[in-house]
Design an enzyme around this catalytic site. Structure first.
Site, short mmCIF file in Angstrom:
data_model
loop_
_atom_site.label_atom_id
_atom_site.label_comp_id
_atom_site.label_asym_id
_atom_site.label_seq_id
_atom_site.Cartn_x
_atom_site.Cartn_y
_atom_site.Cartn_z
N SER A 223 0.83 -1.19 0.00
CA SER A 223 0.00 0.00 0.00
C SER A 223 0.87 1.26 0.00
O SER A 223 1.72 1.41 -0.87
CB SER A 223 -0.93 -0.07 1.22
OG SER A 223 -2.03 0.75 1.07
N ASP A 450 -8.81 -3.63 -6.31
CA ASP A 450 -8.29 -3.08 -5.06
C ASP A 450 -8.98 -1.75 -4.77
O ASP A 450 -8.98 -0.86 -5.61
CB ASP A 450 -6.77 -2.88 -5.19
CG ASP A 450 -6.10 -2.53 -3.87
OD1 ASP A 450 -6.65 -1.71 -3.10
OD2 ASP A 450 -5.02 -3.08 -3.60
N HIS A 478 -7.47 -5.58 -0.88
CA HIS A 478 -6.33 -4.66 -0.91
C HIS A 478 -5.03 -5.43 -0.75
O HIS A 478 -4.83 -6.12 0.25
CB HIS A 478 -6.49 -3.64 0.21
CG HIS A 478 -5.43 -2.59 0.25
ND1 HIS A 478 -4.93 -2.00 -0.89
CD2 HIS A 478 -4.77 -2.01 1.29
CE1 HIS A 478 -4.01 -1.10 -0.55
NE2 HIS A 478 -3.90 -1.10 0.77
#
Length: 509
Positions: A223, A450, A478
């Site tokens: 991320s 995502d 995610h």
């Protein structure tokens, strides 16, 4: 709701509370500055040459230490920051490759919490066998001189502020809340607030790499951690080892594009949830189609805006908290059954389920204490990029585009992006292509649905990086590594263990 470009793995929100960095001495190491593999500026030599004194953390199998870095890299003699570091040494068998630094994202998520709560236990055994698993809490985060902004009670009030204002009074209240948040950060953390940028954290990582005795940095960033990893590669391309950037960001985007793209990402994730929900016997959003499901969720939010639901405690479930709860469950499809139950409860006037999901997102514990996640998140984001919006008028102008990106979440996401407009420190970062010319092969991973880091960001980053190779997971949730795809895990494990990246464009499902 408060998205603040929060980019992290959902497992981080649920699994890293209560881990301590303490204990007694158990050894030290002091590699010379030559471990950097190239010359170090004279004023930084004391940092690259410092000695790490490792100690038992009090968590089985883990060692901890602290390292120093300049508070201001432009003025290294003007003060230091102390950064918390933890590791779990390679377990064997097999020859040790080096250290593998991990970061779960945020910005603001504790890397040490992620290491101790998941990575050093949940990463594949062959990887843990041959790498020392290492994490450093970035400056301003968790155990590393954390940014503080509001008390627990103040944060409770802040998270309940209406972020879909219907009149001028509500607009003023929201703007005042952002002002109070920013002023609290400046009052309580004014010294470190100008020095928590991603560039500074990437430079801290290079000092740590040298202190660990590694000529190259091996790294898995998820991320926001992909932005941190890509920034490191751009600053120190010759020192790049094996870098995995999972759930990638696009460093070339201005803040308004980041927020609007993420809005569309959560809409796509919700549509995927809704398509699954209407097939279930217990779907609280209907059993016909995703359009009806969207309408039903919007109605719930509207009802809660008018009359918040009871939760069994003094806090009620407001529209903003309910929206945050739904968003939290979009990070991982494993949370969808919990979300169905929570929405059903809220429709009956029982809001504890969605409140629990919102609390996990905000990292609020049952005592009402918040981790510093949201404080650090704002501090880093607002320093890295100029504000998406300077004031309410700019938000009003952008609302149609955000509502087009997501009829369900667009209005709230647009107003949430106003938060940096009140920030007391001017942004030092700018959008830019990140090429890392001369770096070793870097694996960029994207998930097609995502919510937090839309797939097109992974495509963009892989294209920008001179040595980037794109690995695609066709699925929900995610990030992709360690989430159930043997194809993804095998490709990444092979790269980490053998140095061979997957073929560019490889797809897994």
């Amino acid at each position: 709701m408060d998205t603040r470009r929060l980019l992290r793995t959902f497992a981080t929100a649920l699994g890293t509370a209560g881990l301590l960095v303490s204990g007694c001495s158990s050894g030290s190491s002091a590699p010379s500055a030559s471990a950097t593999g190239s010359a170090v500026a004279e004023e930084l030599e004391p940092y690259y040459g410092q000695e790490l004194r490792w100690r038992d953390c009090g968590v089985e199998g883990f060692q901890c230490t602290t390292m120093k870095a300049p508070l201001d890299y432009a003025k290294p003699g003007d003060g230091d920051v102390k950064l918390a570091v933890s590791r779990k040494k390679a377990t064997g068998p097999g020859k040790r490759i080096g250290s593998l630094l991990v970061n779960p994202g945020g910005p603001g998520a504790s890397a040490i919490g992620y290491l101790q709560g998941y990575a050093a236990i949940g990463y594949p055994a062959p990887v843990r066998a041959r790498y020392d698993m290492v994490a450093v809490d970035p400056r301003g985060v968790a155990r590393s001189e954390p940014v503080t902004c509001l008390t627990g009670k103040e944060m409770d009030a802040y998270t309940q502020v209406d972020q879909t204002p219907d009149d001028q009074g509500e607009v003023t209240a929201l703007n005042d809340a952002f002002d109070a948040f920013a002023n609290g950060c400046e009052k309580r953390s004014g010294t470190i607030l100008p020095h928590v940028s991603t560039v500074e954290t990437a430079r801290d990582m290079d000092i740590l790499r040298a202190l660990l005795g590694d000529e190259k940095l091996h790294y898995v960033g998820a991320s926001y951690g992909t932005f941190l990893g890509a920034t490191y590669a751009d600053l120190f391309p010759a020192r790049v080892g094996r870098l995995v950037l999972d759930g990638a960001m696009d460093p070339s985007l201005p803040a308004i594009d980041v927020n609007r793209d993420q809005t569309a990402g959560f809409e796509a994730a919700f549509q995927s949830f809704a398509a699954d929900c209407v097939k279930q016997d217990d779907c609280p959003l209907g059993t016909t189609n995703t359009s009806d499901a969207s309408t039903a969720l919007k109605k719930l939010f509207t009802d809660l805006d008018s009359e918040p639901a009871k939760t069994g405690e003094t806090r009620q479930l407001t529209e903003s908290l309910a929206t945050t709860g739904v968003i939290a469950a979009m990070y991982d499809e494993a949370a969808w059954p919990q979300l169905r139950e929570a929405i059903s409860g809220a429709q009956r006037g029982e809001g504890s389920g969605l409140l629990a999901l919102a609390d996990s997102y905000y990292e609020r514990d049952p005592s009402g204490t918040y981790a510093n996640l949201m404080f650090a998140n704002a501090a880093v984001n607002c320093l890295d990029l100029a504000p998406a919006f300077a004031g309410p008028a700019a938000v009003e102008k952008a609302l149609p585009d955000f509502e087009k990106a997501s009829p369900v979440f667009g209005r709230g996401f647009a107003w949430a992006a106003l938060n940096c407009g009140s920030w007391p420190v001017e942004a030092t970062g700018t959008p830019r292509r990140t090429e890392a010319e001369g770096a070793a092969p870097i694996v960029v991973v994207g998930t097609t649905r995502d919510p937090a880091t839309p797939y097109m960001w992974a495509e963009a980053l892989a294209d920008q990086l001179s040595s980037g190779t794109l690995l695609t997971y066709e699925g929900d949730g995610h990030t992709a590594y360690g989430r159930g795809s043997d194809c993804i895990d095998t490709a990444i494990n092979t790269y980490l263990l053998e140095g061979t990246p997957p073929k560019d464009g490889k797809k897994c499902s």
